[in-house]
Motif scaffolding. Structure first.
Motif, PDB file in Angstrom:
ATOM      1  N   TYR A  19     -36.324  17.153 -69.636  1.00 31.70           N
ATOM      2  CA  TYR A  19     -35.182  17.312 -70.522  1.00 31.70           C
ATOM      3  C   TYR A  19     -34.525  16.129 -71.013  1.00 31.70           C
ATOM      4  CZ  TYR A  19     -36.513  22.245 -69.500  1.00 31.70           C
ATOM      5  OH  TYR A  19     -37.244  23.338 -69.292  1.00 31.70           O
ATOM      6  N   TYR A  68     -30.997  14.631 -72.590  1.00 29.55           N
ATOM      7  CA  TYR A  68     -29.455  14.726 -73.005  1.00 29.55           C
ATOM      8  C   TYR A  68     -28.922  13.600 -73.610  1.00 29.55           C
ATOM      9  CZ  TYR A  68     -29.352  19.202 -70.252  1.00 29.55           C
ATOM     10  OH  TYR A  68     -29.608  20.490 -70.098  1.00 29.55           O
ATOM     11  N   ILE A 120     -27.696  19.116 -74.860  1.00 28.30           N
ATOM     12  CA  ILE A 120     -28.973  18.777 -74.792  1.00 28.30           C
ATOM     13  C   ILE A 120     -29.618  18.312 -76.170  1.00 28.30           C
ATOM     14  CG2 ILE A 120     -29.713  21.237 -75.103  1.00 28.30           C
ATOM     15  CD1 ILE A 120     -31.724  20.610 -72.903  1.00 28.30           C
ATOM     16  N   ASP A 126     -30.805  25.004 -70.303  1.00 29.61           N
ATOM     17  CA  ASP A 126     -29.320  24.536 -70.480  1.00 29.61           C
ATOM     18  C   ASP A 126     -28.552  25.382 -70.033  1.00 29.61           C
ATOM     19  OD1 ASP A 126     -27.537  22.148 -71.260  1.00 29.61           O
ATOM     20  OD2 ASP A 126     -27.112  23.694 -72.946  1.00 29.61           O
TER      21      ASP A 126
END
Length: 471
Positions: free
Chosen positions: A388, A390, A397, A461
């Protein structure tokens, strides 16, 4: 007699199953790009010692850090938890009352204390400069280095050694005047105070401004000394280089050695440093029971290269978070293997826990996976299926990679010198196996896949945010 034979065989089998790894070294460079090693394709610098490490270990070509900037990346490495989860979503600065990594977090160093490890940090910290946030209060027995990026200034709240070394004609009065200027927060002092970072030993400033020309050499001597001092007991050394972050400084022996630029001279000196670490391991009989991990904290600054990846430091295109990485442990990891399986710095803590026989704490959520079976060749697949993304200084995100697919809302950094336009402003879907450079947006051809990844990203998230709200 039969009982004793069975008992012996059981104990023998247990011994075989146990890891041979006793010591752990993590070498983390600062702002080094994906391409910036000769074993990763660079033609601008020779890195024979790191190349040898790759030949004797496992080279990872899809290794991701958790952020494209310093502080959050380091927080994730040391805790196995996403920067947003540990409250360090962006870069920390040497300003008055600045926060840091919560002492309630469990670092690799604190985890290894369970088995009485000697723990040392040499180099850059960047997780808070107040005493309660410094390494000695985060599980490390010793610390020697600059407490944040080398382009930053001195900060208030750090103890001053009575034996401090003052450089560049500085007096104590001048140093305290610099601290007052930093505390004032006035922008007019920004350029005057830039690049004047302090050097710490333990919790005290022992040198100001730091002589950065000799910094890599001094870091290396400190690391080698730590290895020799603790050769009779298990140890964890976190060796976090300050370069090739800008401003770039290089020892006299390495100036011009690359034939290309000071940036690559700095990498050549880091390569020498890695060679000195391995030399110390061999000379002290520790080269058969030590796990060594090499990686960069994020993508390159403007001097380096992330080719063939798109993007660089600050960005969530792969060039910002996909970095060169090598895992080395002769008795555990098969030599000469290259893998494109997705792996992350988040996985380092749980992997070290397994190698050293320590159970993971049950009172918190971890975002990392235990890689031990993958590293030992018991499976060709990494346990990590998603990564993931960010923003560099945001809790929002930006994207997800699952398998070969990457969905990205925004990959660029908003800055005064960069005006995003065209495809940068669009939501994107890439197939990284076919398009490592993230050049072809496939979202219109694969709306179902895009929606699937978007929903998975949102769900993750939401769970992360929910976990934070419980604190």
């Amino acid at each position: 007699m039969k009982y004793f034979v069975i008992l012996f065989l059981a104990l023998f089998q247990t011994a075989i199953l146990q890891s041979q790894v006793k010591n752990v070294i993590v070498i983390f460079t600062d702002d080094q790009g994906y391409e910036d090693l000769s074993c990763f394709g660079s033609n601008k610098v020779k890195t024979p010692y790191i190349d040898q490490m790759a030949e004797e270990g496992l080279k990872l070509t899809s290794f991701y850090v958790a952020s494209s900037v310093c502080s959050p990346s380091r927080a994730a490495l040391l805790t196995g938890r996403m920067p947003k989860r540990v409250g360090i979503p962006g870069v920390l600065f040497p300003k008055k009352n600045e926060k840091g990594l919560s002492p309630n977090e469990i670092t690799i160093a604190e985890l290894l204390k369970e088995k009485n490890y000697a723990t040392g940090l040499v180099g850059k910290w960047h997780l808070g400069h107040a005493k309660k946030y410094l390494p000695l209060n985060q599980g490390f027995d010793s610390y020697y280095g600059i407490p944040y990026s080398n382009n930053m200034s001195i900060a208030s709240g750090i103890d001053i050694s009575p034996n401090i070394v003052l450089n560049d004609g500085y007096t104590l009065e001048m140093m305290y005047d610099d601290i007052k200027k930093v505390d004032s927060g006035e922008k007019k002092y920004k350029n005057e105070l830039k690049d004047k970072a302090p050097l710490l030993r333990g919790n005290e400033i022992v040198e100001y401004p730091t002589n950065q020309t000799t910094l890599t050499e001094r870091y290396t001597k400190e690391a080698v000394s730590f290895i020799k001092k603790n050769k009779e007991k298990p140890f964890f050394l976190y060796f976090a280089h300050s370069f090739p972050h800008v401003p770039i400084f290089v020892g006299d022996k390495f100036k011009g050695i690359s034939g290309t630029s000071p940036y690559y001279d700095a990498i050549a000196e880091i390569d020498w440093s890695v060679g000195e670490v391995f030399k110390a391991l061999k000379e002290n009989g520790l080269d058969k029971n030590t796990l060594v991990i090499f990686a960069s904290d994020n993508g390159p600054n403007s001097h380096g290269s992330a080719k063939p990846l798109k993007g660089r430091k600050f960005e969530t295109y792969d060039g910002g978070q996909r970095v060169p990485a090598i895992f080395w442990a002769p008795e555990e990891i098969k030599a000469g293997i290259t893998s494109d399986e997705v792996v992350s710095s988040l996985d380092v803590l749980p992997t070290i826990a397994n190698f050293t026989g320590i159970c993971m704490p049950k009172d918190r959520v971890y975002d990392g996976y235990d890689l031990s079976k993958f590293l030992k060749g018991k499976t060709k697949e990494s346990p990590r299926k998603e990564m993931y993304f960010y923003g560099s200084n945001s809790t929002k995100i930006d994207g997800i990679r699952q398998g070969d697919w990457k969905y990205l809302i925004k990959g660029y950094r908003k800055a005064g010198w960069y005006k995003p336009k065209g495809d940068d402003l669009k939501i994107k879907l890439f197939n990284l196996k076919e398009d490592i450079s993230e050049s072809e947006n496939l979202i219109e051809k694969n709306p179902k896949k895009a929606n699937e990844l978007l929903n998975k990203m949102k769900d993750y998230d939401a769970d992360l945010t929910k976990d934070i709200s419980k604190k």
